[in-house]
Design a protein around this motif. Structure first.
Motif, short mmCIF file in Angstrom:
data_model
loop_
_atom_site.label_atom_id
_atom_site.label_comp_id
_atom_site.label_asym_id
_atom_site.label_seq_id
_atom_site.Cartn_x
_atom_site.Cartn_y
_atom_site.Cartn_z
N CYS A 66 -7.94 -4.59 0.10
CA CYS A 66 -8.56 -3.41 0.68
C CYS A 66 -10.04 -3.66 1.00
O CYS A 66 -10.55 -3.23 2.04
CB CYS A 66 -8.43 -2.22 -0.28
SG CYS A 66 -6.73 -1.62 -0.46
N LEU A 89 0.82 -1.20 0.00
CA LEU A 89 0.00 0.00 0.00
C LEU A 89 0.86 1.26 0.00
O LEU A 89 0.56 2.23 -0.70
CB LEU A 89 -0.93 0.01 1.21
CG LEU A 89 -2.14 -0.93 1.15
CD1 LEU A 89 -2.87 -0.94 2.49
CD2 LEU A 89 -3.11 -0.52 0.05
N ARG A 97 -11.84 -3.51 4.72
CA ARG A 97 -13.02 -2.71 5.05
C ARG A 97 -14.15 -3.59 5.59
O ARG A 97 -14.86 -3.21 6.52
CB ARG A 97 -13.48 -1.95 3.81
CG ARG A 97 -12.48 -0.92 3.32
CD ARG A 97 -12.99 -0.15 2.11
NE ARG A 97 -11.95 0.72 1.59
CZ ARG A 97 -11.29 0.50 0.46
NH1 ARG A 97 -11.59 -0.55 -0.28
NH2 ARG A 97 -10.35 1.32 0.07
N PHE A 118 -5.27 5.38 4.72
CA PHE A 118 -6.16 4.40 4.09
C PHE A 118 -7.58 4.93 3.97
O PHE A 118 -8.08 5.60 4.87
CB PHE A 118 -6.15 3.10 4.91
CG PHE A 118 -6.95 1.98 4.29
CD1 PHE A 118 -6.45 1.28 3.21
CD2 PHE A 118 -8.20 1.65 4.78
CE1 PHE A 118 -7.18 0.24 2.64
CE2 PHE A 118 -8.94 0.63 4.22
CZ PHE A 118 -8.42 -0.08 3.14
#
Length: 205
Positions: free
Chosen positions: A26, A2, A30, A55
């Motif tokens: 990702c 990232l 989440r 992020f």
């Protein structure tokens, strides 16, 4: 990965086309954050590590959030880090004298403020509001009560200054006028503050 992606692209709104594996990661992050006990385990340490690199917890809708073609400039606003948004708020306050951002003045910044308040009032949902983030916003005089997008409330924000800010106003007034006998005509807001202080001093109960 990232960090490398952000260095190369300047954001963390990763699309499926750019990096399928990182895009899936990702989404899993989440999901784990929004559904404790299901999916990826998101500890406080993991959340903090992701917060530190900016992020995007809100996620990305591929069609609407990708930084592509002619809409790249507008979409870039959606992928700004929290720190960048705080800087935007500082600039806004310098220009307007308050932080009651209306939809008409700045739609993107207005949405950010709304997301911040929602995250603060609903822990575990929406934007993650760490103590550091709350402190950063408090330091610039962020309005946690929210706004209804009216210019009247924007004007009223000036009257809701902190005690420390009012002391600074009093010092500035004394430098300019050589006294602290403030009249209503000179500064209605500061006059009211002084009256409230005297009332509180004389009526401690």
């Amino acid at each position: 990965d990232l960090k490398k992606f952000k260095q190369q692209h300047g954001h963390l709104n990763i699309s499926r086309e750019e990096d399928k594996s990182l895009f899936d990661f990702c989404n899993n992050v989440r999901y784990g954050r929004n559904h404790p006990g299901r999916g990826m385990v998101m500890t406080e340490e993991r959340v903090k590590a992701l917060d530190e690199i900016g992020f995007t917890w809100a996620g990305t809708r591929e069609a609407g959030w990708q930084l592509k073609s002619t809409g790249a400039k507008n979409k870039q606003k959606c992928s700004k880090s929290f720190e960048s948004r705080v800087e935007d708020l500082k600039k806004f306050k310098q220009r307007h004298g308050h932080l009651h951002v209306t939809r008409e003045e700045d739609q993107s910044l207005f949405n950010f403020c709304s997301h911040v308040r929602y995250g603060q009032n609903h822990p575990g949902k929406g934007m993650v509001m760490t103590e550091e983030r709350v402190k950063a916003l408090d330091e610039i005089g962020f309005s946690w009560t929210g706004n209804r997008g009216t210019r009247t409330e924007a004007r009223n924000e000036r009257n809701r200054k902190s005690f420390e800010s009012r002391l600074a106003d009093l010092r500035q007034y004394k430098q300019q006028h050589g006294h602290l006998n403030i009249s209503r005509k000179e500064d209605q807001s500061l006059y009211n503050f002084c009256q409230n202080v005297r009332t509180g001093r004389n009526n401690p109960d």
